[in-house]
Design a protein around this motif. Structure first.
Motif, PDB file in Angstrom:
ATOM      1  N   GLU A  58       0.976  -1.068  -0.053  1.00 48.82           N
ATOM      2  CA  GLU A  58      -0.072   0.153  -0.227  1.00 48.82           C
ATOM      3  C   GLU A  58       0.830   1.150   0.053  1.00 48.82           C
ATOM      4  O   GLU A  58       2.107   1.298   0.563  1.00 48.82           O
ATOM      5  CB  GLU A  58      -0.714  -0.182   1.159  1.00 48.82           C
ATOM      6  CG  GLU A  58      -2.102   1.243   1.134  1.00 48.82           C
ATOM      7  CD  GLU A  58      -2.720   1.095   2.542  1.00 48.82           C
ATOM      8  OE1 GLU A  58      -3.823   1.077   2.555  1.00 48.82           O
ATOM      9  OE2 GLU A  58      -2.073   1.405   3.580  1.00 48.82           O
ATOM     10  N   VAL A  59       0.458   2.346  -0.694  1.00 49.26           N
ATOM     11  CA  VAL A  59       1.147   3.590  -0.683  1.00 49.26           C
ATOM     12  C   VAL A  59       0.168   4.481  -0.202  1.00 49.26           C
ATOM     13  O   VAL A  59      -1.035   4.675  -0.612  1.00 49.26           O
ATOM     14  CB  VAL A  59       1.613   4.150  -2.087  1.00 49.26           C
ATOM     15  CG1 VAL A  59       2.392   5.379  -1.774  1.00 49.26           C
ATOM     16  CG2 VAL A  59       2.552   2.984  -2.567  1.00 49.26           C
ATOM     17  N   ARG A  60       0.307   5.235   0.898  1.00 48.59           N
ATOM     18  CA  ARG A  60      -0.313   6.522   1.642  1.00 48.59           C
ATOM     19  C   ARG A  60       0.187   7.762   1.209  1.00 48.59           C
ATOM     20  O   ARG A  60       1.306   7.909   1.333  1.00 48.59           O
ATOM     21  CB  ARG A  60      -0.636   6.253   3.085  1.00 48.59           C
ATOM     22  CG  ARG A  60      -1.168   4.764   3.329  1.00 48.59           C
ATOM     23  CD  ARG A  60      -1.532   4.717   5.032  1.00 48.59           C
ATOM     24  NE  ARG A  60      -2.490   5.540   5.241  1.00 48.59           N
ATOM     25  CZ  ARG A  60      -3.674   5.289   4.986  1.00 48.59           C
ATOM     26  NH1 ARG A  60      -4.296   4.195   4.573  1.00 48.59           N
ATOM     27  NH2 ARG A  60      -4.633   6.229   5.692  1.00 48.59           N
ATOM     28  N   GLU A  61      -0.739   8.680   0.671  1.00 49.35           N
ATOM     29  CA  GLU A  61      -0.441  10.135   0.366  1.00 49.35           C
ATOM     30  C   GLU A  61      -0.960  11.146   1.287  1.00 49.35           C
ATOM     31  O   GLU A  61      -2.321  10.698   1.954  1.00 49.35           O
ATOM     32  CB  GLU A  61      -0.602  10.276  -0.875  1.00 49.35           C
ATOM     33  CG  GLU A  61      -2.245  10.245  -1.196  1.00 49.35           C
ATOM     34  CD  GLU A  61      -2.375  10.632  -2.878  1.00 49.35           C
ATOM     35  OE1 GLU A  61      -1.681  11.150  -3.422  1.00 49.35           O
ATOM     36  OE2 GLU A  61      -3.631  10.312  -3.352  1.00 49.35           O
ATOM     37  N   PRO A  62      -0.543  12.489   1.477  1.00 50.57           N
ATOM     38  CA  PRO A  62      -1.114  13.333   2.471  1.00 50.57           C
ATOM     39  C   PRO A  62      -2.425  13.893   1.679  1.00 50.57           C
ATOM     40  O   PRO A  62      -2.259  14.079   0.656  1.00 50.57           O
ATOM     41  CB  PRO A  62      -0.085  14.126   2.535  1.00 50.57           C
ATOM     42  CG  PRO A  62       0.666  14.075   1.548  1.00 50.57           C
ATOM     43  CD  PRO A  62       0.770  12.672   1.287  1.00 50.57           C
ATOM     44  N   VAL A  63      -3.389  13.973   2.468  1.00 46.80           N
ATOM     45  CA  VAL A  63      -4.779  14.696   1.947  1.00 46.80           C
ATOM     46  C   VAL A  63      -5.059  15.831   2.616  1.00 46.80           C
ATOM     47  O   VAL A  63      -4.619  16.290   3.801  1.00 46.80           O
ATOM     48  CB  VAL A  63      -6.182  13.956   1.750  1.00 46.80           C
ATOM     49  CG1 VAL A  63      -5.721  12.713   0.978  1.00 46.80           C
ATOM     50  CG2 VAL A  63      -6.115  13.202   3.206  1.00 46.80           C
ATOM     51  N   VAL A  64      -5.584  16.902   1.983  1.00 49.21           N
ATOM     52  CA  VAL A  64      -5.883  18.268   2.798  1.00 49.21           C
ATOM     53  C   VAL A  64      -7.263  18.483   2.301  1.00 49.21           C
ATOM     54  O   VAL A  64      -8.150  18.096   1.618  1.00 49.21           O
ATOM     55  CB  VAL A  64      -5.058  19.398   2.046  1.00 49.21           C
ATOM     56  CG1 VAL A  64      -3.415  19.272   2.087  1.00 49.21           C
ATOM     57  CG2 VAL A  64      -5.407  19.578   0.502  1.00 49.21           C
TER      58      VAL A  64
END
Length: 623
Positions: free
Chosen positions: A415-421
């Protein structure tokens, strides 16, 4: 804040501390271009701290970049005298930036104040950043004074926007003051209201001294100049002070107030804002958010500091000349003193050599920091394409934090997790469709929508940070004819289908050009980058393939054709076999050259291919 000039030594020493009940500390908060600096100019003139001969527009904007771009980057504190009903008061004003990338400056200014002047353009109304700063002020329990500026404009609609403001903060439209920073109308009434409405600072004058550092700057001749707000007790010149987090002790050589040039005083008391000079040259000894106390009678506990800002965007900064690396390190140390939101650590790149991985609060922040380093420290820099931080979970459940595409792990990824705003967009209601379409193409989810008035709407979206750090704002402005405003704050992380796109020259990977993108956009990025490099890299003696690959799979290719020497020039006649022999010989040489040849990529190709100017854009300053 500007460095303290040596001329300050020759100025007269002002008397000791002003009683807290005669002090008023406030800041001006607003969106970009709503007239904060112009209003501050009028206040400086009316209170008499700047005479007509010295006066210039944007007086408190000390940096060339601020004046050129017409934006405030650094908060500036200034002390002004004001008399109401025969009583002399001292007003400490902090002029704050309005851009979303400099919110950390605003949050530190709010912690040094008891009240805030909320400034709204009477021709434009409330913008996204105005709302964000208003919520920050409310969290700090500040007294808010709503003010409508630019009432002299023909397009001004003060009645309409006074109602909008009253709805937001609770109150009556008549409570909104109407002023013009340009003509000075209503500014006297505003200063009177500040004195009458804002609470005086509170603190214990007999307790051990505690002063919060809210900013600092490096002066070549006098060392570190520290800006403080005194909460308890008092500080006097020539006494020994302690920085509570570093435990460093110094002798206080000079103490004073900024009015708006530095004026030494006999001390600072409860509620006062001023500067301290200890002669220390080590820039790491003055930390924003630290507490200053007396060495002889130290305070038991420090004041609550500021929360450390989280970098939103990362970019590599490399000196074009490798020998400038130590100069860049010193420059970043000194800039960190004046810009506490800056984070950096050393890194190396095969293509670019030694440099730093720097964390920024946004693209305009990146642009400004790079420009300041180049101007103030005379450096030539390359900045790599901006990217965000990812968390990669491998099949063995181990987690890798990736701040640079070259750190992206190979092998099987779970899994790859990315920052969200969470983004807040304010725009006229006629552009709802255009904004929704843009947000959907950037993988956005609509959280909600509210009408602030009949023709203005507030839209709230969850968006991946990686999708908005490049050209999102430019696109938003162009689709709404410049009327939309954007504000965003981090809200966590989400899993996403992301891949690393590598760029290969002659089969060799060039780490500086790698990027992490969404799987659906990998092909477009590969084609764009390969096409860009084909135009930038000069032709070689042999054919050079440029490939974009995801893992082992090539997704795009361009070829730089070889320079062909005309070996037949000397054969102006004669046998065809002789010509064919020469051509075959050339072919053999090219083949051998191709297998052992290395591609020389000129510096200009790196600068152009990695240029981040397209992301911040010239319009980003208007955000």
């Amino acid at each position: 804040m500007s460095p303290i000039p040596s001329a300050a030594l020759s100025q007269r020493i002002l008397p000791a501390a002003t009683p807290p009940e005669l002090l008023r500390n406030f800041c001006i908060i607003a969106h970009i271009d709503h007239g904060k600096s112009t209003l501050a100019d009028r206040m400086l003139q009316l209170t008499g701290v700047v005479d007509a001969r010295q006066m210039r527009a944007q007086y408190l904007d000390r940096m060339d970049i601020e004046r050129e771009r017409g934006i405030t980057i650094k908060s500036q504190a200034v002390r002004m005298p004001w008399e109401l009903d025969g009583t002399p008061y001292a007003l400490n004003m902090i002029d704050t930036p309005g851009h979303v990338d400099f919110t950390y400056e605003v949050s530190r200014s709010l912690a040094a104040c008891e009240g805030a002047v909320l400034l709204v353009d009477a021709a434009q109304g409330i913008e996204a950043q105005t709302l964000a700063n208003l919520y920050l002020a409310m969290e700090n329990d500040l007294t808010i004074i709503p003010v409508l500026n630019k009432i002299d404009l023909p397009a001004a609609q003060p009645e309409k926007y006074a109602e909008e403001l009253a709805k937001l903060i609770g109150g009556e439209p008549e409570d909104c003051l109407r002023v013009s920073g340009k003509t000075g109308a209503g500014v006297v009434e505003l200063l009177d209201k500040i004195v009458a409405t804002l609470p005086a600072p509170t603190g214990d004058p007999d307790a051990p001294a505690r002063a919060m550092i809210f900013d600092s700057v490096y002066d070549t001749y006098r060392g570190v100049v520290t800006y403080v707000r005194v909460k308890d007790g008092n500080l006097s010149p020539r006494e020994r002070i302690v920085m509570m987090s570093t435990k460093a002790t110094h002798e206080l050589l000079e103490i004073g107030v900024i009015s708006p040039e530095p004026n030494p005083t006999q001390g600072l008391g409860v509620g006062e804002v001023g500067y301290l000079i200890t002669g220390v040259k080590d820039v790491r000894q003055s930390k924003v958010g630290d507490t200053v106390t007396n060495a002889s009678k130290p305070a038991a506990e420090s004041l609550g500091g500021y929360h450390d800002p989280r970098p939103m965007v990362f970019s590599g900064l490399y000196p074009i000349d490798g020998s400038d690396y130590p100069v860049l390190r010193d420059a970043l140390d000194k800039l960190k003193l004046n810009d506490a939101a800056l984070n950096y650590e050393p890194e190396t790149s095969v293509a670019l050599g030694f440099g730093f991985r720097v964390g920024f609060l946004g693209l305009l922040h990146l642009e400004i920091v790079r420009e300041r380093l180049e101007r103030e420290f005379d450096l030539d820099l390359i900045s790599t394409a901006p990217n965000v931080v990812y968390e990669v979970t491998l099949e063995d459940r181990s987690v890798v934090t990736v701040t640079n595409p070259s750190e992206f792990p190979g092998g099987k990824i779970m899994e790859v997790r990315e920052p969200v705003v969470r983004a807040t967009i304010l725009c006229p209601s006629e552009f709802i469709g255009a904004v929704m379409e843009l947000c959907q193409t950037r993988r956005g989810d609509l959280l909600g929508m509210d009408y602030l008035s009949e023709d203005r709407v507030e839209m709230r979206y969850t968006l991946p940070l990686a999708e908005i750090v490049f050209d999102f704002f430019d696109q938003l402005k162009s689709r709404t004819r410049g009327y939309a405003s954007l504000d965003y704050e981090p809200t966590g992380e989400q899993a996403a289908d992301l891949v690393k796109v590598d760029i290969l020259l002659q089969g060799e990977q060039v780490d500086a050009f790698s990027s992490i993108v969404h799987k659906e956009k990998a092909y477009a990025y590969g084609v764009m980058m390969a096409g860009k490099l084909k135009d930038l890299i000069p032709r070689q003696q042999f054919e050079v393939p440029i490939q974009a690959a995801v893992g082992a799979r090539v997704i795009a290719r361009e070829t730089i054709r070889a320079i062909r020497k005309d070996v037949l020039a000397k054969c102006y006649g004669g046998d065809i076999t002789r010509k064919r022999k020469l051509l075959e010989k050339q072919k053999e040489g090219k083949k051998r050259m191709k297998t052992i040849g290395r591609v020389d990529v000129p510096q200009e190709a790196f600068i152009a291919a990695l240029s981040s100017d397209g992301g911040g854009g010239k319009d980003a300053k208007k955000k």
